[in-house]
Write a protein that holds these residues in place. Structure first.
Motif, PDB file in Angstrom:
ATOM      1  N   ALA A  21      11.390  18.169   5.821  1.00  0.00           N
ATOM      2  CA  ALA A  21      10.297  17.282   6.123  1.00  0.00           C
ATOM      3  C   ALA A  21      10.538  17.181   4.217  1.00  0.00           C
ATOM      4  N   LEU A  22       9.636  16.218   4.242  1.00  0.00           N
ATOM      5  CA  LEU A  22       9.110  15.830   2.881  1.00  0.00           C
ATOM      6  C   LEU A  22       8.112  15.635   2.851  1.00  0.00           C
ATOM      7  N   VAL A  23       7.243  16.355   1.373  1.00  0.00           N
ATOM      8  CA  VAL A  23       6.218  15.999   1.071  1.00  0.00           C
ATOM      9  C   VAL A  23       5.856  15.332   0.661  1.00  0.00           C
ATOM     10  N   VAL A  24       4.335  13.839   0.358  1.00  0.00           N
ATOM     11  CA  VAL A  24       4.329  12.773  -0.595  1.00  0.00           C
ATOM     12  C   VAL A  24       3.486  12.591  -1.513  1.00  0.00           C
ATOM     13  N   ALA A  25       2.769  12.067  -2.190  1.00  0.00           N
ATOM     14  CA  ALA A  25       1.762  11.626  -2.993  1.00  0.00           C
ATOM     15  C   ALA A  25       1.007  10.229  -2.158  1.00  0.00           C
ATOM     16  N   ASN A  26       0.071  10.536  -1.224  1.00  0.00           N
ATOM     17  CA  ASN A  26      -0.209   9.681  -1.058  1.00  0.00           C
ATOM     18  C   ASN A  26      -1.157   8.409  -1.497  1.00  0.00           C
ATOM     19  N   PRO A  27      -0.212   7.369  -1.561  1.00  0.00           N
ATOM     20  CA  PRO A  27      -1.020   6.721  -2.719  1.00  0.00           C
ATOM     21  C   PRO A  27      -2.114   5.121  -2.128  1.00  0.00           C
ATOM     22  N   TYR A  28      -2.539   5.781  -0.653  1.00  0.00           N
ATOM     23  CA  TYR A  28      -4.013   5.444  -0.240  1.00  0.00           C
ATOM     24  C   TYR A  28      -5.179   6.608   0.264  1.00  0.00           C
ATOM     25  N   SER A  29      -4.832   7.404  -0.625  1.00  0.00           N
ATOM     26  CA  SER A  29      -5.619   8.825  -0.806  1.00  0.00           C
ATOM     27  C   SER A  29      -7.603   8.446  -1.595  1.00  0.00           C
ATOM     28  N   GLY A  30      -8.281   8.918  -0.370  1.00  0.00           N
ATOM     29  CA  GLY A  30      -9.493   8.043  -1.107  1.00  0.00           C
ATOM     30  C   GLY A  30      -9.673   6.448  -1.321  1.00  0.00           C
ATOM     31  N   LYS A  31      -8.824   5.851  -0.040  1.00  0.00           N
ATOM     32  CA  LYS A  31      -9.510   4.470  -0.252  1.00  0.00           C
ATOM     33  C   LYS A  31      -9.178   3.933   1.333  1.00  0.00           C
ATOM     34  N   TYR A  32      -9.704   2.631   0.981  1.00  0.00           N
ATOM     35  CA  TYR A  32      -9.446   2.286   2.851  1.00  0.00           C
ATOM     36  C   TYR A  32      -8.126   0.880   2.449  1.00  0.00           C
ATOM     37  N   VAL A  33      -7.389   0.737   2.611  1.00  0.00           N
ATOM     38  CA  VAL A  33      -6.625  -0.462   2.546  1.00  0.00           C
ATOM     39  C   VAL A  33      -5.930  -1.202   4.194  1.00  0.00           C
ATOM     40  N   ASP A  34      -6.249  -2.051   4.027  1.00  0.00           N
ATOM     41  CA  ASP A  34      -6.208  -2.843   5.568  1.00  0.00           C
ATOM     42  C   ASP A  34      -4.314  -3.418   5.714  1.00  0.00           C
ATOM     43  N   ASP A  35      -4.621  -3.470   4.533  1.00  0.00           N
ATOM     44  CA  ASP A  35      -2.261  -4.106   4.842  1.00  0.00           C
ATOM     45  C   ASP A  35      -1.622  -2.511   4.499  1.00  0.00           C
ATOM     46  N   MET A  36      -0.904  -2.035   4.962  1.00  0.00           N
ATOM     47  CA  MET A  36       0.113  -0.501   4.656  1.00  0.00           C
ATOM     48  C   MET A  36       1.749  -1.119   4.626  1.00  0.00           C
ATOM     49  N   SER A  37       1.832  -2.803   4.854  1.00  0.00           N
ATOM     50  CA  SER A  37       2.818  -2.829   4.586  1.00  0.00           C
ATOM     51  C   SER A  37       4.219  -2.461   3.911  1.00  0.00           C
ATOM     52  N   GLU A  38       3.104  -2.279   3.027  1.00  0.00           N
ATOM     53  CA  GLU A  38       4.466  -2.040   1.601  1.00  0.00           C
ATOM     54  C   GLU A  38       4.366  -0.372   1.752  1.00  0.00           C
ATOM     55  N   MET A  39       3.971   0.189   1.651  1.00  0.00           N
ATOM     56  CA  MET A  39       3.823   1.826   2.552  1.00  0.00           C
ATOM     57  C   MET A  39       4.807   2.282   3.461  1.00  0.00           C
ATOM     58  N   ILE A  40       4.680   1.049   4.855  1.00  0.00           N
ATOM     59  CA  ILE A  40       5.471   1.350   6.050  1.00  0.00           C
ATOM     60  C   ILE A  40       7.164   1.430   5.013  1.00  0.00           C
ATOM     61  N   GLU A  41       6.861  -0.215   4.420  1.00  0.00           N
ATOM     62  CA  GLU A  41       8.691  -0.650   4.171  1.00  0.00           C
ATOM     63  C   GLU A  41       9.470   0.303   3.276  1.00  0.00           C
ATOM     64  N   ALA A  42       8.643   1.183   2.311  1.00  0.00           N
ATOM     65  CA  ALA A  42       8.891   2.407   1.002  1.00  0.00           C
ATOM     66  C   ALA A  42       9.011   3.602   1.742  1.00  0.00           C
ATOM     67  N   SER A  43       9.007   3.460   3.410  1.00  0.00           N
ATOM     68  CA  SER A  43       9.571   5.166   3.744  1.00  0.00           C
ATOM     69  C   SER A  43      10.032   4.691   4.421  1.00  0.00           C
ATOM     70  N   ARG A  44      11.663   3.614   4.742  1.00  0.00           N
ATOM     71  CA  ARG A  44      13.186   3.264   4.484  1.00  0.00           C
ATOM     72  C   ARG A  44      13.818   4.556   3.592  1.00  0.00           C
ATOM     73  N   ALA A  45      13.596   4.448   2.716  1.00  0.00           N
ATOM     74  CA  ALA A  45      13.855   4.899   2.352  1.00  0.00           C
ATOM     75  C   ALA A  45      13.539   6.739   1.990  1.00  0.00           C
ATOM     76  N   LEU A  46      12.473   7.148   2.855  1.00  0.00           N
ATOM     77  CA  LEU A  46      12.492   8.566   2.975  1.00  0.00           C
ATOM     78  C   LEU A  46      13.076   8.526   4.105  1.00  0.00           C
ATOM     79  N   GLY A  47      13.162   8.118   5.197  1.00  0.00           N
ATOM     80  CA  GLY A  47      13.920   7.884   6.489  1.00  0.00           C
ATOM     81  C   GLY A  47      15.595   8.464   5.752  1.00  0.00           C
ATOM     82  N   ARG A  48      16.035   7.990   5.281  1.00  0.00           N
ATOM     83  CA  ARG A  48      17.825   7.691   4.380  1.00  0.00           C
ATOM     84  C   ARG A  48      18.107   9.212   3.834  1.00  0.00           C
ATOM     85  N   LEU A  49      16.822   9.372   3.239  1.00  0.00           N
ATOM     86  CA  LEU A  49      16.436  11.057   2.493  1.00  0.00           C
ATOM     87  C   LEU A  49      17.035  12.599   3.526  1.00  0.00           C
ATOM     88  N   VAL A  50      15.553  12.279   4.412  1.00  0.00           N
ATOM     89  CA  VAL A  50      15.783  13.032   6.339  1.00  0.00           C
ATOM     90  C   VAL A  50      17.028  13.036   6.600  1.00  0.00           C
TER      91      VAL A  50
END
Length: 193
Positions: free
Chosen positions: A33-62
């Motif tokens: 498991a990885l524990v990551v900071a949530n860049p969208y914590s406390g706010k509504y963001v309509d387009d999460m594509s940046e976070m989805i794309e950033a998850s690729r690096a997390l998948g490689r690490l896991v």
């Protein structure tokens, strides 16, 4: 976007006995498991594509963490899960667990065809999560329907964190005997049969 990793966790369970019956070949289940900071914590963001794309690096690490933790054991089953802190939305954990995250894990473990069972939830620190698992190449292999129950550390996830978990298994359940398709009978390459 680069996601801030705050913690990593690994757990291995090597099980030899079920219902009093000993097995020469154990069921090895590992959670990374990885524990990551949530860049969208406390706010509504309509387009999460940046976070989805950033998850690729997390998948490689896991994926690398799993290969290291399994130390050469075969990997036949898998599943994923996410726990988002109370400052976030369930959608934030789901955005981090799409195929963008999962495909690098599949590659690291030598390939996999089946849909990955998944479970996400919002929770306070110290939460428990049950991560469902199935065979990595054929969902209809009943012997591999399993899970790992994980108790997160008492301070995890914090209000602004997301925990991403990936679990793998070396074989099907000990004493599996409910019938259905066996690992040896997998013939189709559709992730189902």
């Amino acid at each position: 976007m680069q996601l801030e990793i705050r913690r990593s966790l690994t757990m291995m369970d090597r099980k030899y006995c079920e219902a009093g019956k000993l097995h020469d070949v154990p069921l090895v289940r590992t959670m990374c498991a990885l524990v990551v900071a949530n860049p969208y914590s406390g706010k509504y963001v309509d387009d999460m594509s940046e976070m989805i794309e950033a998850s690729r690096a997390l998948g490689r690490l896991v994926g690398a963490m799993i290969v290291e933790a399994m130390r050469g054991e075969s990997i036949e089953g898998y599943g994923k899960g996410g726990v988002v802190g109370l400052g976030g939305e369930l959608e934030h954990a789901n955005a981090l667990l799409t195929t963008t995250f999962a495909n690098p894990v599949r590659e690291a473990i030598g390939g996999a065809l089946a849909w990955i069972p998944s479970f996400t939830k919002r929770a306070a620190p110290g939460a428990n999560i049950d991560v469902p698992m199935a065979h990595k190449d054929a969902l209809y292999v009943r012997s591999h329907y399993d899970e790992m129950s994980i108790a997160l550390p008492p301070e995890t996830p914090e209000f602004d964190e997301v925990v991403l978990l990936f679990c793998v298994a070396s074989r099907g359940r000990l004493n599996a005997r409910v019938g259905g398709l066996t690992t040896q009978e997998i013939t189709a390459r559709d992730g189902l049969r």
